[in-house]
Design an enzyme around this catalytic site. Structure first.
Site, mmCIF file in Angstrom:
data_model
loop_
_atom_site.group_PDB
_atom_site.id
_atom_site.type_symbol
_atom_site.label_atom_id
_atom_site.label_comp_id
_atom_site.label_asym_id
_atom_site.label_seq_id
_atom_site.Cartn_x
_atom_site.Cartn_y
_atom_site.Cartn_z
ATOM 1 N N HIS A 40 0.853 -1.175 -0.012
ATOM 2 C CA HIS A 40 -0.160 0.029 0.170
ATOM 3 C C HIS A 40 0.966 1.237 0.110
ATOM 4 C CE1 HIS A 40 -2.964 2.786 2.464
ATOM 5 N NE2 HIS A 40 -3.428 2.623 1.035
ATOM 6 N N ARG A 41 0.778 2.054 -1.046
ATOM 7 C CA ARG A 41 1.458 3.044 -1.257
ATOM 8 C C ARG A 41 3.101 2.922 -1.048
ATOM 9 N NH1 ARG A 41 -1.625 7.067 3.023
ATOM 10 N NH2 ARG A 41 -3.548 6.268 2.714
ATOM 11 N N GLU A 67 0.571 -0.315 -4.896
ATOM 12 C CA GLU A 67 -0.298 0.400 -4.957
ATOM 13 C C GLU A 67 -0.002 1.879 -4.742
ATOM 14 O OE1 GLU A 67 -4.040 2.662 -3.237
ATOM 15 O OE2 GLU A 67 -2.125 2.620 -2.473
ATOM 16 N N ASP A 69 -1.283 6.480 -5.623
ATOM 17 C CA ASP A 69 -2.225 7.388 -5.766
ATOM 18 C C ASP A 69 -1.836 8.548 -6.704
ATOM 19 O OD1 ASP A 69 -4.068 6.418 -3.217
ATOM 20 O OD2 ASP A 69 -2.045 6.720 -2.419
ATOM 21 N N HIS A 82 -0.727 10.726 -2.217
ATOM 22 C CA HIS A 82 -2.126 10.421 -1.488
ATOM 23 C C HIS A 82 -3.055 11.496 -1.336
ATOM 24 C CE1 HIS A 82 -5.190 9.313 1.467
ATOM 25 N NE2 HIS A 82 -5.263 8.130 0.740
ATOM 26 N N GLU A 150 -4.290 4.187 -8.364
ATOM 27 C CA GLU A 150 -5.486 4.617 -7.831
ATOM 28 C C GLU A 150 -5.720 6.087 -8.432
ATOM 29 O OE1 GLU A 150 -6.342 4.836 -3.735
ATOM 30 O OE2 GLU A 150 -8.190 6.153 -4.220
ATOM 31 N N LYS A 152 -6.870 9.090 -7.571
ATOM 32 C CA LYS A 152 -7.409 9.673 -6.344
ATOM 33 C C LYS A 152 -8.211 11.198 -6.567
ATOM 34 C CE LYS A 152 -6.758 8.685 -2.617
ATOM 35 N NZ LYS A 152 -7.723 7.904 -1.897
ATOM 36 N N ASP A 279 0.405 -1.971 4.374
ATOM 37 C CA ASP A 279 1.429 -1.105 4.475
ATOM 38 C C ASP A 279 2.808 -1.881 5.131
ATOM 39 O OD1 ASP A 279 -0.119 0.936 4.295
ATOM 40 O OD2 ASP A 279 -0.332 1.464 6.545
HETATM 41 O O1 G3P Z 1 -5.969 0.655 -1.951
HETATM 42 C C1 G3P Z 1 -6.874 0.826 -1.036
HETATM 43 C C2 G3P Z 1 -6.563 2.117 -0.587
HETATM 44 O O2 G3P Z 1 -5.348 2.844 -1.134
HETATM 45 C C3 G3P Z 1 -7.681 2.916 -0.468
HETATM 46 O O3 G3P Z 1 -7.639 3.890 0.530
HETATM 47 O O4 G3P Z 1 -7.032 6.242 1.357
HETATM 48 O O5 G3P Z 1 -5.428 4.481 1.071
HETATM 49 O O6 G3P Z 1 -6.227 5.499 -0.868
HETATM 50 P P1 G3P Z 1 -6.347 5.007 0.554
HETATM 51 CA CA CA Z 2 -4.864 4.641 -2.428
#
Ligand code: G3P
Ligand code: CA
Length: 296
Positions: A40-41, A67, A69, A82, A150, A152, A279
């Protein structure tokens, strides 16, 4: 020139047909039953989120997917960050104290590139920069990782769906190998995913959220995955998602976020989710690894 456009349209259409015929394996549990673990990120427990260091850290941990944003600067460049403001993850307040609320969309790329996007996380990352999407894709070309991209808050950035696809195309990320196993575009915005699907039906997409089962069929018209917050996932919901055919004619997948502890990951794996966005990808990979039987 017209001929070249016509040829590229035909090639694009053919790629679309081929990709539509391929299994939507972009983000599903593989045949051995391994859950796909998405950093994640990047590996954001260990490096500043959405930076190139975070991707490198994920690669070092053996993470196959990251992942990120994507948002847009004032001068129209796509950057990986993000929050819609720059203050949490950069030193923008120090550098530009008079420009509150420090929206990404109110700074040029040159200005954003001067910011330190690493020191907030730790001194080892001082001088880290906010990457452009192009820089981010270049690094993934080196590491070989897949990207869960993503869009965003796309409602803030009209046309970002088309622009993102153009950047992906220029970086050769819309060729068959990427389309069939290394790229998923996701968003909380169903309209943005509908637009993405209309522009490039060969791109796999994922909806962030948990639409009611009664509405899954509508989502399946333009998306391949339901990527749901962990506490909204139940075994019955996983079964319902898997019972639908997604936009590429294959059973829809379900990934879940943001799962950073082993017992929760194990529970979700038992429910049958295809992937976990975390994460702490190292911890979750161990927690969800299929158990081998004990020697007798
Ligand atoms: O990939 C899922 C997650 O990234 C969605 O929430 O806020 O971390 O972008 P957020
Ligand atoms: Ca995200």
């Amino acid at each position: 020139m017209q001929h070249r456009t016509a040829v590229s349209t035909v090639v694009s259409a053919l790629c679309g047909v081929l990709a539509l015929a391929l299994p939507a394996q972009a983000a599903s549990a593989d045949q051995a039953g391994h859950i796909i673990v998405f950093g994640h990120r990047g590996a954001s427990a260990y490096a500043p989120e959405n930076t190139l260091s975070s991707v490198e850290q994920a690669a070092e941990l053996g993470v196959d997917w990251v992942e990120n944003d994507v948002q847009r600067t004032r001068d129209g460049r796509l950057v990986v960050i993000h929050d819609t403001t720059l203050d949490r993850t950069t030193n923008v307040k120090e550098r530009y104290p008079d420009r509150a609320p420090w929206s990404v969309s109110s700074f040029s790329l040159a200005e954003i590139k001067q910011l330190d996007a690493g020191s907030w996380f730790g001194p080892d990352f001082r001088g880290e920069r906010v990457p452009t999407l192009e820089e981010y894709l270049d690094l993934l070309d080196d590491t070989g990782q897949g990207l869960l991209l993503e869009l965003k808050q796309p409602e803030l950035y009209p046309g970002i769906e088309r622009q993102t696809l153009e950047v992906l195309a220029r970086a050769d990320w819309l060729d068959l190998p990427h389309l069939s196993g290394r790229l998923v575009v996701q968003s909380f915005s169903a309209p943005a995913l509908r637009t993405t699907h209309r522009l490039r039906p060969d791109v796999h997409t994922g909806f962030l959220g948990n639409p009611p089962v009664s509405q899954l069929k509508q989502y399946a018209a333009f998306t391949d995955e339901i990527n749901a917050e962990q506490h909204s996932v139940t075994a019955a919901y996983v079964k319902a998602v898997h019972g639908m055919k997604g936009a590429h004619g294959e059973p829809m997948h379900i990934n879940t976020w943001t799962v950073d502890n082993a017992p929760a990951a194990t529970k979700l794996a038992r429910m049958g989710v295809d992937g976990i966005i975390t994460d702490r990808p190292d911890l979750i990979a161990i927690a969800t690894r299929p158990r081998t039987s004990q020697p007798s």
